[in-house]
Design a protein around this motif. Structure first.
Motif, short mmCIF file in Angstrom:
data_model
loop_
_atom_site.label_atom_id
_atom_site.label_comp_id
_atom_site.label_asym_id
_atom_site.label_seq_id
_atom_site.Cartn_x
_atom_site.Cartn_y
_atom_site.Cartn_z
N LEU A 1 0.70 -1.28 0.13
CA LEU A 1 0.06 0.08 0.18
C LEU A 1 0.89 1.14 0.14
O LEU A 1 1.77 1.42 0.92
N ALA A 2 0.65 2.10 -1.03
CA ALA A 2 1.80 3.18 -1.39
C ALA A 2 1.22 4.47 -1.38
O ALA A 2 0.15 4.71 -2.15
N PHE A 3 1.35 5.47 -0.45
CA PHE A 3 0.98 6.77 -0.17
C PHE A 3 2.08 7.55 -0.80
O PHE A 3 3.11 7.66 -0.61
N GLN A 4 1.37 8.45 -1.88
CA GLN A 4 2.44 9.29 -2.65
C GLN A 4 1.66 10.82 -2.46
O GLN A 4 1.03 11.28 -3.49
N LEU B 1 -2.24 0.32 -4.56
CA LEU B 1 -2.36 -1.01 -4.08
C LEU B 1 -1.59 -2.02 -4.69
O LEU B 1 -2.46 -2.19 -5.90
N ASN B 2 -0.74 -2.57 -4.66
CA ASN B 2 0.24 -3.49 -5.60
C ASN B 2 0.16 -4.74 -5.10
O ASN B 2 0.47 -5.03 -3.84
N THR B 3 -0.18 -5.87 -5.75
CA THR B 3 0.07 -7.07 -5.49
C THR B 3 0.10 -8.18 -6.64
O THR B 3 0.26 -7.62 -7.83
N ALA C 1 -11.51 1.12 -5.83
CA ALA C 1 -10.10 0.56 -6.39
C ALA C 1 -10.36 0.44 -7.75
O ALA C 1 -11.29 -0.46 -8.35
N LEU C 2 -9.21 0.76 -8.54
CA LEU C 2 -9.32 0.72 -10.00
C LEU C 2 -7.86 0.14 -10.51
O LEU C 2 -6.87 0.73 -10.21
N SER C 3 -8.09 -0.77 -11.37
CA SER C 3 -6.98 -1.35 -11.83
C SER C 3 -6.67 -0.61 -13.15
O SER C 3 -7.41 -0.84 -14.21
N SER D 1 -1.63 -3.30 -10.17
CA SER D 1 -1.56 -2.02 -9.62
C SER D 1 -3.04 -1.40 -9.42
O SER D 1 -3.29 -1.00 -10.33
N PHE D 2 -3.60 -1.29 -8.20
CA PHE D 2 -4.97 -0.65 -8.11
C PHE D 2 -4.98 0.86 -7.59
O PHE D 2 -3.81 1.10 -6.55
#
Length: 218
Positions: free
Chosen positions: A74-77, A103-105, A173-175, A194-195
């Protein structure tokens, strides 16, 4: 309070179980995961001894993605602008002008259902007597990626004698990144996803909840 080097019980190790919801997840003004009001799609927690993974597994509105690889990120930018002034020859003030949360997986189970989630498609999988088909459509003007809700349940912080879990909830969430489908001799087929998370009308992307499970009765 006496000085302490730290606490190893606050170190979290382990992957999370990932569940998707077809469509955005509703929310309540209170924003607690235990809310059971009619305007929320989050299932209420059951017994304090029951993991939220079990609760989601028994809810027909949620789908378990299954095996994942490389865990959950989970990345906050945040994006900050600055005000430079002559007298300081530097920045005197920063202000927030943007925000991106991702959100990446990687989906390790290369099913058509998981591919549908990865490419944010509105297509349906056609099933027959012995066939399952996902049509690779070019789409049409005005098409938008399909929003989904995401809930992940992983280990939480706590000592070995205390069972805790950490619950990650993303309302919208959108991919929107590239997704590659491969068939290789020496590598498993996986969907790296990557969402992009979008805030709801309350300006909330979701929430992270730490929950302590009670020990089952003897």
């Amino acid at each position: 309070m006496a000085y302490s080097r730290g606490s190893s019980s606050n170190i979290i190790v382990g992957a999370a179980a990932l569940f998707t919801h077809d469509g955005p997840i509703g929310y309540t003004s209170a924003g607690t995961i235990t809310d059971a009001q009619a305007n929320t799609d989050l299932p209420a927690m059951t017994a304090s001894t029951t993991s939220y993974k079990e609760t989601l597994s028994n809810d027909n509105d949620y789908t378990n993605i299954g095996y994942t690889s490389n865990g959950l990120e989970l990345a906050f930018q945040p994006d900050f602008g600055d005000v430079a002034v002559d007298q300081l020859l530097d920045v005197a003030r920063l202000f927030k002008q943007g925000m991106t949360v991702n959100l990446n997986t990687s989906f390790a189970e290369a099913t058509l259902e998981n591919l549908l989630v990865a490419i944010a498609s509105n297509e349906e999988i056609a099933t027959g007597s012995n066939l399952s088909t996902l049509r690779m459509s070019a789409g049409d003007i005005g098409d938008v990626p399909l929003e989904r809700g995401i809930v992940a349940v992983g280990p939480g912080s706590g000592s070995a004698s205390i069972n805790k879990e950490r619950i990650y909830v993303a309302y919208r969430a959108l991919s929107i990144e590239n997704v590659t489908v491969s068939a290789k001799r020496d590598e498993a087929s996986m969907f790296e996803v990557s969402f992009r998370l979008l805030p709801n009308d309350n300006a909330s992307y979701g929430k992270i909840v730490d929950r302590t499970l009670a020990a089952p009765s003897a």
